[in-house]
Design an enzyme around this catalytic site. Structure first.
Site, mmCIF file in Angstrom:
data_model
loop_
_atom_site.group_PDB
_atom_site.id
_atom_site.type_symbol
_atom_site.label_atom_id
_atom_site.label_comp_id
_atom_site.label_asym_id
_atom_site.label_seq_id
_atom_site.Cartn_x
_atom_site.Cartn_y
_atom_site.Cartn_z
ATOM 1 C CB CYS A 131 -17.668 -17.553 -4.359
ATOM 2 S SG CYS A 131 -16.183 -18.569 -4.507
ATOM 3 C CG HIS B 186 6.732 -11.705 -9.627
ATOM 4 N ND1 HIS B 186 7.582 -12.537 -8.938
ATOM 5 C CD2 HIS B 186 7.192 -10.447 -9.398
ATOM 6 C CE1 HIS B 186 8.513 -11.822 -8.330
ATOM 7 N NE2 HIS B 186 8.281 -10.543 -8.598
#
Length: 149
Positions: free
Chosen positions: A65, A98
């Protein structure tokens, strides 16, 4: 990798660039729209991408966006989605390694085409490490998701 790709009107042009670049890199791209620069609502496309990932049609997703923020917020409302907003390659791959991110959000009014392609490829090329500390933290995030139901 099967990648669901979606954008609102502000992200349409960048989505088209990413679609081409990801296909050239060997990824199978599922284009979930929008298909023009006519004004549309970013939550609709973030939801379509997120549902494709949660439903197994795609392994990962990318939403675009204007800023990336709105699409990220919307995608993260779906159970099972961990969407990271990233405008650099480090954050893009680290969010997967992670945090086990499965959707990437980028802002077409924040970064250019070349950097966006590098970020997308870094995101798609990364793998969750599965280290105990990362699994533990990811599982806590998933537990937060259950709490909001």
């Amino acid at each position: 990798m099967r990648v669901a790709l979606g954008a609102d009107h502000a992200g349409y042009d960048l989505k088209e660039v990413l679609k081409l670049r990801l296909a050239q890199a060997g990824h199978a791209v599922i284009d979930l729209g929008t298909n023009s620069t006519d004004s549309v609502d970013y939550p609709d496309y973030a939801a379509a991408v997120g549902r494709a990932v949660v439903g197994g049609r795609a392994e990962r997703g990318i939403v675009v966006c204007g800023s990336g923020a709105g699409a990220s917020i919307a995608a993260n409302k779906l159970d099972g989605i961990r969407c990271a907003l990233a405008h650099d390659t480090y954050s893009a791959h680290q969010s997967v390694e992670h945090d086990d991110a499965n959707v990437l959000a980028v802002g077409s009014r924040v970064i250019g085409e070349e950097l966006a392609a590098e970020i997308a490829l870094a995101f798609l090329g990364a793998e969750f490490t599965g280290e105990e500390r990362h699994r533990r933290r990811r599982d806590k995030v998933i537990a937060l998701e259950r709490d909001r139901r």
